[in-house]
Design a protein around this motif. Structure first.
Motif, short mmCIF file in Angstrom:
data_model
loop_
_atom_site.label_atom_id
_atom_site.label_comp_id
_atom_site.label_asym_id
_atom_site.label_seq_id
_atom_site.Cartn_x
_atom_site.Cartn_y
_atom_site.Cartn_z
N LEU A 544 0.85 -1.19 0.00
CA LEU A 544 0.00 0.00 0.00
C LEU A 544 0.89 1.24 0.00
CD1 LEU A 544 -2.77 1.45 0.31
CD2 LEU A 544 -2.44 1.27 2.80
N LEU A 545 0.60 2.21 -0.87
CA LEU A 545 1.32 3.49 -0.94
C LEU A 545 0.39 4.58 -0.43
CD1 LEU A 545 3.67 5.31 -1.80
CD2 LEU A 545 2.69 5.36 -4.10
N ILE A 546 0.81 5.31 0.61
CA ILE A 546 -0.01 6.37 1.23
C ILE A 546 0.71 7.71 1.04
CG2 ILE A 546 -1.13 7.17 3.32
CD1 ILE A 546 -1.01 4.34 4.39
N ASP A 547 -0.04 8.71 0.59
CA ASP A 547 0.50 10.07 0.45
C ASP A 547 0.11 10.87 1.68
OD1 ASP A 547 1.50 12.45 -0.30
OD2 ASP A 547 0.34 12.66 -2.15
N ILE A 548 1.07 11.05 2.61
CA ILE A 548 0.82 11.84 3.83
C ILE A 548 1.42 13.23 3.69
CG2 ILE A 548 0.99 11.78 6.36
CD1 ILE A 548 1.13 8.90 6.35
N ASP A 549 1.91 13.60 2.53
CA ASP A 549 2.35 14.98 2.29
C ASP A 549 1.10 15.83 2.06
OD1 ASP A 549 3.51 17.34 1.64
OD2 ASP A 549 4.85 16.54 0.12
N LEU A 550 0.50 16.27 3.17
CA LEU A 550 -0.76 17.01 3.11
C LEU A 550 -0.55 18.49 2.81
CD1 LEU A 550 -2.56 15.38 6.17
CD2 LEU A 550 -2.58 14.68 3.77
N ARG A 551 0.66 18.85 2.40
CA ARG A 551 0.94 20.24 2.07
C ARG A 551 1.13 20.40 0.56
NH1 ARG A 551 2.20 22.69 7.03
NH2 ARG A 551 2.57 21.15 8.69
N GLN A 552 1.89 19.52 -0.05
CA GLN A 552 2.07 19.54 -1.51
C GLN A 552 1.98 18.11 -2.03
OE1 GLN A 552 5.81 21.49 -2.28
NE2 GLN A 552 5.00 23.52 -1.81
N PHE A 578 -12.53 2.99 4.66
CA PHE A 578 -11.19 2.73 4.14
C PHE A 578 -11.24 2.24 2.71
CE2 PHE A 578 -7.73 -0.36 3.49
CZ PHE A 578 -6.64 0.49 3.63
N SER A 579 -12.22 1.41 2.39
CA SER A 579 -12.29 0.85 1.04
C SER A 579 -12.53 1.90 -0.02
CB SER A 579 -13.40 -0.22 0.98
OG SER A 579 -14.66 0.38 1.31
N LYS A 580 -13.23 2.96 0.35
CA LYS A 580 -13.48 4.03 -0.61
C LYS A 580 -12.29 4.98 -0.74
CE LYS A 580 -18.52 4.09 -0.09
NZ LYS A 580 -19.69 4.94 0.24
N CYS A 581 -11.38 4.94 0.19
CA CYS A 581 -10.24 5.88 0.19
C CYS A 581 -9.00 5.28 -0.48
CB CYS A 581 -9.89 6.30 1.61
SG CYS A 581 -11.20 7.26 2.41
N ILE A 582 -9.02 3.99 -0.81
CA ILE A 582 -7.89 3.39 -1.51
C ILE A 582 -8.29 3.14 -2.95
CG2 ILE A 582 -6.92 2.40 0.58
CD1 ILE A 582 -8.16 -0.27 -0.22
N HIS A 583 -7.27 3.14 -3.86
CA HIS A 583 -7.57 3.04 -5.28
C HIS A 583 -6.52 2.13 -5.92
CE1 HIS A 583 -10.27 6.46 -4.70
NE2 HIS A 583 -9.27 7.02 -3.98
N ASN A 587 -2.33 -1.46 -14.55
CA ASN A 587 -1.10 -2.17 -14.94
C ASN A 587 -0.14 -2.38 -13.78
OD1 ASN A 587 -1.92 -2.42 -17.60
ND2 ASN A 587 -0.93 -0.47 -18.20
N SER A 588 -0.67 -2.37 -12.54
CA SER A 588 0.21 -2.60 -11.39
C SER A 588 -0.63 -3.14 -10.24
CB SER A 588 0.90 -1.30 -10.98
OG SER A 588 1.66 -1.50 -9.82
N PRO A 589 -0.07 -4.06 -9.47
CA PRO A 589 -0.80 -4.56 -8.29
C PRO A 589 -0.77 -3.59 -7.11
CG PRO A 589 1.34 -5.64 -8.46
CD PRO A 589 1.21 -4.80 -9.69
N LEU A 590 -0.19 -2.46 -7.29
CA LEU A 590 -0.03 -1.48 -6.20
C LEU A 590 -1.38 -0.87 -5.84
CD1 LEU A 590 1.89 0.14 -4.34
CD2 LEU A 590 2.10 1.81 -6.20
N ILE A 591 -1.62 -0.68 -4.52
CA ILE A 591 -2.80 0.01 -4.01
C ILE A 591 -2.33 1.38 -3.49
CG2 ILE A 591 -4.72 -0.05 -2.39
CD1 ILE A 591 -4.84 -2.18 -4.56
N VAL A 592 -3.05 2.45 -3.87
CA VAL A 592 -2.64 3.82 -3.53
C VAL A 592 -3.74 4.49 -2.72
CG1 VAL A 592 -1.99 6.08 -4.42
CG2 VAL A 592 -1.22 4.01 -5.59
N MET A 593 -3.33 5.15 -1.63
CA MET A 593 -4.24 6.01 -0.87
C MET A 593 -3.74 7.44 -1.03
SD MET A 593 -5.23 6.15 3.18
CE MET A 593 -6.51 4.88 3.11
N PRO A 594 -4.41 8.26 -1.85
CA PRO A 594 -3.97 9.65 -2.02
C PRO A 594 -4.21 10.47 -0.76
CG PRO A 594 -6.03 9.30 -3.14
CD PRO A 594 -5.62 7.94 -2.63
N SER A 595 -3.79 11.71 -0.80
CA SER A 595 -3.90 12.57 0.39
C SER A 595 -5.32 12.99 0.69
CB SER A 595 -3.03 13.82 0.20
OG SER A 595 -3.53 14.58 -0.89
N GLY A 596 -6.13 13.11 -0.34
CA GLY A 596 -7.46 13.66 -0.14
C GLY A 596 -7.42 15.17 -0.07
#
Length: 710
Positions: A544-552, A578-583, A587-596
Motif C-alpha cells: 500500500l502506498l499512502i500520500d501523507i504529504d498534506l501540504r504539496q 477505508f475501502s473508498k479511500c484506496i484506489h 497495470n500494477s498490483p499497487l494500491i494507492v491512498m492519495p492525500s485527499g
C-alpha cells in the motif's frame, strides 16, 4: 539539548588525514601530469624571456662650497638637508629631463624603444620617454651624498650608454634649471624694485605736498611753541582770575556801603592807596590843630575859620580822590574782565592750533612710516637682487661628479633561469594539488555526503541516477513506464531494485513493514522514489502506498487519480470508509491512498490517535506500507509520522542539497529518536564510476587496521 550538541559536534564532516591521503593517491597521476605540464610551460616561458642587461653608475651630488655663506632666505636653492637628494631624484625622474636624455641619445631609433603595431597613440619621442621611465631606477646610497643609477636594456651597450649619459645630462639640466630660476627671480626682483621705487617717490611727493599745503616747516618746534604759549596764557589767566575776583569783591563792597567816608575806607583798594593814607594823616593833623584852636577861640575867630577851612579843604580833596579811585576801580574791573575774556580766547585758539598741529604731526608720522617701510622693503629687494646675481655664478660650482661609470654587463641580470624554473616547479606543484583538491571539494558532493553518513553511522541504501522521461510519458510514474522506458532508464530501475533488496535484507534483521519516505527539502524527487519503490514491492508482496504529504501532495496526480476522490484525510475525518479511500492502479498490483482534500492544519490530522491506530492495523492487511511525508527540514510532519513507522528513508538530491542540509536532517532524526533505515542519493551523476569504483589503497589500509566504519 546536550545530546543534540554532541551529535552535531560528532558528525560534522571534514576531510581527515586518510581522506586527504586517499585523495592524493587517487589523483596522483593527474596531480603529477598537471604539475609537470605547468612546470614545463613555466620553464619554457622563463627560458624564452628576453634577456635584460643591467648597468649601474654612481653620482656624487654634494652641497655647494660652504666657503661663501649665503643668507638663510636663499636656503631653498642651496639647501644641504636630507631632502636635497630626494629633490635630485625627483629631477631625474621628471618626464622633462628623461625626454632630454631620449633626444640626446636618439633612443626612439632603437628597436626596444619603438612602438609595435599600427595603433600608435603617442609620438615616437613620448613612447620612448615612457619606456625609459620604466627602465631606469635612481636610489640613494645610505649615509652618503651619492646616487646609484640603474638602467635596464635588451643590449649591454645601450644599458651602459644610458647609465653613463644620465649623470652629465642631469648636471647640465640642473644648472640650466637653476640659471633659469635665478633669471626669473632676478626679473621678478627688478619688477618689484621698480614698483617700490615708484611707490617711494609717490609717498615722498605726498609728504611734501602736505607740508606745503599746511605751511609746516618744523612741526615738532611748532607743537612745543604752542605748548609754551598755552602754559603762559594759563598763567596769565590764573593771575587775571585772581585780580578779577579781587576787583569783583571791591565792587560788591561799593554796592553795599552807605556813602560815608569811613565806609569807603573799608574798601581795601581805597584804604591801601598812598594818597588816601597821606590825606588821612594830614586830616588827622589838621583835626588836632582844629581841636586846639577850638578850645581857645570861638568859631568866628579867624584862626578857627582858617583851621576849619583847611580841614574842609582836606575833606574835599579826600572826596575828590575817593571819587577818582572809585572810577578807577570800576574801569579796572571792566578792563580786567576784558583781559580775562581775551586770555580765554587766546587759550582756546592756541589749543585748537595745537590740536591741528597734533593731527598734522600724526599724518606726517604716518607718511614718514610709509616712506620708511617702503624704503626698507626697497633695500631688502635690492639686497636679494644682488644675492641672486651672486648666486648665478655660484650655481656652476656644485660638487657634482661621476664616482663610478657604468661598464657593459657581460651577463644578463634577468631572467634568473634556475630560480625561475625552480619557482615554476614549486608553484606548479602547489597549484596542481590545490586545483584538484578544490575541484574535488566543490564537485564531489557524493564523497562528502558519504563521509557525513559514515561518521553518523547511517548507511547509504542506494544511488539513484536522474531519470530520463520521454515527452509522451513525462507525466506518467516511472514505475508504470518500465516496459516502455526500460532501456532508457535501466540504471534507474536497477537502483530501485537495489534499494528494495537492501530493505528486504534489513527486514530479516527487524520488522520494517511500514516505511516512511521523506526528503531534505522540496523537489528532491521523493515522490519518484516512493512510487517506484512501492511499485517494486507490489510485484513481490501486497503493498500500500499512502500520500501523507498534506501540504504539496503529488502521488494522486502521478497516478492520474481524480482529486475529488476520497483519500487519507477523508478516512481520518470519518467521512469515508477505508475501502473508498484506496484506489487500484492500472497495470500494477499497487494500491494507492492519495492525500485527499488538503486540510488547514495537516499536522493535527497526523497527530490524531486514529492515525497511529490506523498504521498499526495496516500491518495485518498489507505486507508492506510505503508512506510519503513532507521534507523533514521544512516541516515537522515527517517527525510526527516517524514515531509510528518501522523505518525512515531520507532522499537526498546530490546536485541540489548541501552537506549542512544533510547534517541538519540527520540531527532532527537523532533528536526525535526515529528509526532511520538509511539515505537514498537521488539524481547521482556518473553512477557507474560510483558503483564500480575499486577500493582505494587508503580504504584497504583502514579496513586492515579496523578503522573503517562499514
Amino acid at each position: 539539548m546536550e545530546n543534540s550538541r554532541e551529535f552535531t559536534l560528532k558528525h560534522e564532516a571534514s576531510l581527515d588525514i586518510f581522506d586527504i591521503l586517499s585523495f592524493f593517491w587517487r589523483k596522483k597521476f593527474r596531480i603529477v601530469i598537471t604539475a609537470a605540464l605547468m612546470a614545463s610551460l613555466g620553464a619554457y616561458y622563463v627560458i624564452h624571456l628576453p634577456k635584460i642587461y643591467v648597468a649601474n653608475s654612481i653620482l656624487l651630488l654634494s652641497a655647494k662650497d660652504s666657503g661663501l655663506t649665503l643668507p638663510s632666505s636663499l636656503s631653498a636653492i642651496t639647501s644641504g638637508d636630507d631632502n636635497r637628494l630626494d629633490t635630485y631624484i625627483e629631477f631625474m625622474r621628471s618626464r622633462q629631463f628623461v625626454q632630454t636624455v631620449v633626444e640626446d641619445l636618439a633612443l626612439y631609433n632603437l628597436h626596444e624603444y619603438q612602438q609595435v603595431g599600427d595603433n600608435r597613440y603617442l609620438s615616437d619621442k613620448d613612447f620612448a620617454t615612457d619606456k625609459l621611465l620604466k627602465k631606469f631606477i635612481v636610489t640613494k646610497l645610505s649615509n652618503t651624498d651619492m646616487l646609484k643609477i640603474t638602467v635596464e636594456s635588451l643590449t649591454p651597450s645601450s644599458a651602459a650608454e644610458i647609465a653613463n649619459h644620465i649623470g652629465p645630462a642631469f648636471f647640465a639640466y640642473y644648472a640650466l634649471i637653476n640659471r633659469q630660476k635665478a633669471d626669473s627671480k632676478s626679473q621678478w626682483l627688478n619688477n618689484q624694485l621698480e614698483e617700490l621705487q615708484s611707490s617711494l617717490s609717490q609717498s615722498e611727493e605726498r609728504l611734501l605736498s602736505f607740508l606745503r599745503d599746511n605751511e609746516l616747516v618744523d612741526v615738532a618746534s611748532q607743537v612745543d611753541l604752542a605748548k609754551s604759549e598755552i602754559a603762559t596764557l594759563i598763567k596769565q589767566k590764573i593771575q587775571l582770575d585772581g585780580l578779577v575776583a579781587q576787583s569783583n569783591g571791591s565792587m560788591l563792597q561799593l554796592a553795599n556801603i552807605s556813602g560815608s567816608r569811613q565806609d569807603y575806607l573799608q574798601i581795601p583798594a581805597i584804604q591801601s592807596n598812598p594818597l588816601i593814607r597821606d590825606l588821612r594823616i594830614r586830616r588827622g593833623q589838621q583835626q588836632l590843630v582844629m581841636n586846639g584852636i577850638a578850645k581857645r577861640y570861638l568859631f568866628k575867630h579867624p584862626k578857627y575859620i582858617a583851621a576849619k577851612a583847611g580841614l574842609e579843604a582836606i575833606d574835599s580833596e579826600f572826596d575828590a580822590l575817593v571819587s577818582q579811585l572809585l572810577s578807577g576801580l570800576k574801569s579796572a574791573n571792566t578792563t580786567l574782565k576784558d583781559q580775562q575774556f581775551e586770555v580765554r580766547e587766546q587759550i582756546q585758539q592756541t589749543k585748537m592750533r595745537h590740536a591741528n598741529l597734533g593731527k598734522h604731526e600724526m599724518q606726517i608720522s604716518r607718511m614718514q612710516r610709509e616712506i620708511e617701510s617702503t624704503q626698507r622693503l626697497y633695500e631688502i629687494f635690492l639686497t636679494r637682487l644682488q644675492e641672486t646675481e651672486i648666486l648665478k655664478d655660484l650655481d656652476d660650482r656644485n660638487d657634482f661628479a661621476i664616482v663610478d661609470s657604468a661598464s657593459e654587463p657581460l651577463h644578463p641580470a634577468k631572467p634568473r633561469v634556475v630560480m625561475g624554473i625552480a619557482l615554476s616547479i614549486i608553484f606548479s606543484s602547489v597549484f596542481s594539488i590545490g586545483f584538484w583538491l578544490i575541484l574535488h571539494l566543490i564537485s564531489d558532493k557524493y564523497t562528502r555526503f558519504r563521509s557525513i553518513l559514515t561518521s553518523a553511522e547511517v548507511p547509504v541504501l542506494s544511488l539513484v541516477p536522474k531519470a530520463k522521461h520521454k515527452k509522451v510519458s513525462k507525466s506518467k510514474p516511472l514505475a508504470l513506464s518500465m516496459q516502455g522506458e526500460g532501456e532508457l532508464n535501466y540504471e534507474y530501475f536497477e537502483a530501485i531494485r537495489s534499494l528494495r533488496t537492501r530493505l528486504l535484507v534489513k527486514n530479516n534483521q527487524r520488522e520494517t513493514a511500514v516505511i516512511a519516505v521523506t526528503s531534505i527539502s522540496n523537489k528532491d524527487g521523493k515522490s519518484e522514489i516512493s512510487t517506484s519503490l512501492a511499485d517494486s514491492f507490489s510485484r513481490m508482496e501486497k503493498t500500500l502506498l499512502i500520500d501523507i504529504d498534506l501540504r504539496q501532495p503529488e502521488i494522486g496526480s502521478l497516478f492520474n487519480i481524480d482529486s475529488t476522490l476520497p483519500g487519507l484525510t477523508n478516512f481520518l475525518g470519518n467521512k469515508c470508509s477505508f475501502s473508498k479511500c484506496i484506489h487500484a492502479v492500472h497495470n500494477s498490483p499497487l494500491i494507492v491512498m492519495p492525500s485527499g482534500p488538503i486540510p488547514s492544519d495537516p499536522l493535527a490530522y497526523i497527530s490524531k490517535p486514529r492515525f497511529a491506530a490506523f498504521l498499526r492495523k495496516l500491518r495485518s492487511y498489507y505486507q508492506r506500507v510505503v508512506i510519503e511525508t513532507p521534507p523533514i527540514n521544512t516541516v515537522s510532519d515527517a517527525i510526527a509520522v516517524g514515531k509510528h513507522v518501522d523505518g525512515i528513508i531520507i532522499v537526498c538530491d546530490v546536485e541540489k542539497n548541501e552537506s549542512a542540509d544533510l547534517l541538519l536532517a540527520l540531527q532532527r532524526v537523532h533528536e526525535a529518536e526515529l528509526p532511520i533505515l538509511g539515505v537514498v542519493f537521488n539524481r547521482v551523476k556518473d553512477l557507474r564510476s560510483n558503483i564500480h569504483k575499486r577500493p582505494s589503497l587508503v580504504s584497504r589500509i583502514k579496513r586492515a587496521f579496523g578503522l573503517s566504519a562499514s
